[in-house]
Write a protein that holds these residues in place. Structure first.
Motif, PDB file in Angstrom:
ATOM      1  N   GLU A 135       9.028   1.709  -7.458  1.00  0.00           N
ATOM      2  CA  GLU A 135      10.126   2.553  -7.016  1.00  0.00           C
ATOM      3  C   GLU A 135      11.418   1.755  -6.841  1.00  0.00           C
ATOM      4  OE1 GLU A 135       9.013   4.950  -3.688  1.00  0.00           O
ATOM      5  OE2 GLU A 135       7.290   5.811  -4.720  1.00  0.00           O
ATOM      6  N   SER A 172       3.472  12.980 -14.089  1.00  0.00           N
ATOM      7  CA  SER A 172       3.478  14.393 -13.705  1.00  0.00           C
ATOM      8  C   SER A 172       2.067  14.955 -13.590  1.00  0.00           C
ATOM      9  CB  SER A 172       4.270  15.209 -14.732  1.00  0.00           C
ATOM     10  OG  SER A 172       5.595  14.762 -14.820  1.00  0.00           O
ATOM     11  N   GLY A 174      -0.309  13.300 -12.297  1.00  0.00           N
ATOM     12  CA  GLY A 174      -0.934  12.652 -11.152  1.00  0.00           C
ATOM     13  C   GLY A 174      -1.631  11.348 -11.465  1.00  0.00           C
ATOM     14  N   SER A 206      12.483   7.944  -6.113  1.00  0.00           N
ATOM     15  CA  SER A 206      11.038   7.820  -5.973  1.00  0.00           C
ATOM     16  C   SER A 206      10.299   8.497  -7.121  1.00  0.00           C
ATOM     17  CB  SER A 206      10.576   8.439  -4.646  1.00  0.00           C
ATOM     18  OG  SER A 206      10.714   9.847  -4.689  1.00  0.00           O
ATOM     19  N   ARG A 207       9.047   8.103  -7.274  1.00  0.00           N
ATOM     20  CA  ARG A 207       8.190   8.713  -8.288  1.00  0.00           C
ATOM     21  C   ARG A 207       8.055  10.215  -8.028  1.00  0.00           C
ATOM     22  NH1 ARG A 207       4.266   4.379 -10.003  1.00  0.00           N
ATOM     23  NH2 ARG A 207       2.641   5.956 -10.214  1.00  0.00           N
ATOM     24  N   THR A 208       7.956  10.576  -6.748  1.00  0.00           N
ATOM     25  CA  THR A 208       7.783  11.992  -6.402  1.00  0.00           C
ATOM     26  C   THR A 208       8.953  12.824  -6.907  1.00  0.00           C
ATOM     27  OG1 THR A 208       6.534  11.389  -4.420  1.00  0.00           O
ATOM     28  CG2 THR A 208       7.456  13.611  -4.497  1.00  0.00           C
ATOM     29  N   GLN A 209      10.180  12.336  -6.693  1.00  0.00           N
ATOM     30  CA  GLN A 209      11.362  13.073  -7.165  1.00  0.00           C
ATOM     31  C   GLN A 209      11.360  13.164  -8.689  1.00  0.00           C
ATOM     32  OE1 GLN A 209      14.802  11.204  -5.530  1.00  0.00           O
ATOM     33  NE2 GLN A 209      14.378  11.880  -3.453  1.00  0.00           N
ATOM     34  N   ILE A 212       8.862  15.836  -9.668  1.00  0.00           N
ATOM     35  CA  ILE A 212       9.377  17.190  -9.379  1.00  0.00           C
ATOM     36  C   ILE A 212      10.388  17.598 -10.447  1.00  0.00           C
ATOM     37  CG2 ILE A 212      10.829  18.516  -7.779  1.00  0.00           C
ATOM     38  CD1 ILE A 212       9.542  16.888  -5.498  1.00  0.00           C
TER      39      ILE A 212
END
Length: 219
Positions: A135, A172, A174, A206-209, A212
């Motif tokens: 990140e 994406s 996971g 971040s990876r999460t953003q 998404i």
């Protein structure tokens, strides 16, 4: 990740180079890393030449920590040179400055993090762990509007390389770095480098953003 060390002891899980011209800073950072992470090998360097020599002497380095103002850096020229010669090694700048413009420039020149030396050691260790996870890290005061997607996000996605798009697609779904590395037949360090590049190109932290956004644009 394979290592080149052939000793009777277990090989370190991580190899981190700390380049700073102040011995006490190197010692404090090294101690914080050893307390926060298990099996870490910390290598010290007092200037940019020492950092580059340490990089060249090792088959695998997980993280390079650079002081922006130490001998040999010449502003961002030293950072750019290291990123050019060792693109797979993430670089974290740990500096005494807190100037937002300097922090942004460091990221533009390829740093994966800009961590103020005035931050608590726990914060510094956490920031460096974020870099090891692939990140991009900046101080909280630099995170304004962090959750907003850039207006030109579709264009940014279109600028990803084919391999970066494949990595983003697997993120994406996971997949972990290790699983992505296996699926693409590359090393985990290469996957981390791709993830860092993806975050920078997409303008997210971040990876999460990134995931998404990728799902929103059906990548």
């Amino acid at each position: 990740m394979t290592g080149a060390h052939k000793t009777g002891a277990a090989e370190p899980a991580l190899t981190i180079i700390i380049a700073d011209d102040h011995p006490l800073v190197r010692e404090a950072l090294g101690q914080a890393l050893r307390q926060a992470m298990t099996g870490v090998e910390v290598v010290g360097a007092a200037d940019l030449d020492g950092a580059r020599a340490a990089l060249d002497a090792r088959e695998s380095v997980d993280l390079l920590i650079l002081d922006l103002d130490m001998p040999g850096m010449d502003g961002f020229a030293g950072l750019a040179a290291v990123r050019s010669s060792h693109p797979a090694v993430p670089v974290a700048i740990v500096s005494s400055t807190r100037e937002p413009a300097t922090m942004r420039r460091a990221i533009e020149f390829g740093a994966a993090a800009f961590v103020p030396k005035s931050a608590a050691m726990e914060t510094i260790a956490s920031a460096l762990q974020s870099v090891l996870d692939g990140e991009v890290w900046l101080p909280p005061e630099m995170e304004g509007g962090d959750t907003a997607m850039p207006d030109d996000f579709a264009r940014r996605i279109s600028e990803l390389t084919p391999q970066q798009l494949r990595v983003l697609t697997l993120l994406s779904k996971g997949k972990l770095n290790k699983q992505i590395a296996h699926e693409l037949s590359v090393g985990e360090a290469t996957v981390k480098a791709h993830v860092t590049a993806i975050l920078k190109k997409l303008g997210v932290r971040s990876r999460t953003q990134a995931v998404i956004a990728a799902r929103h644009f059906s990548v």
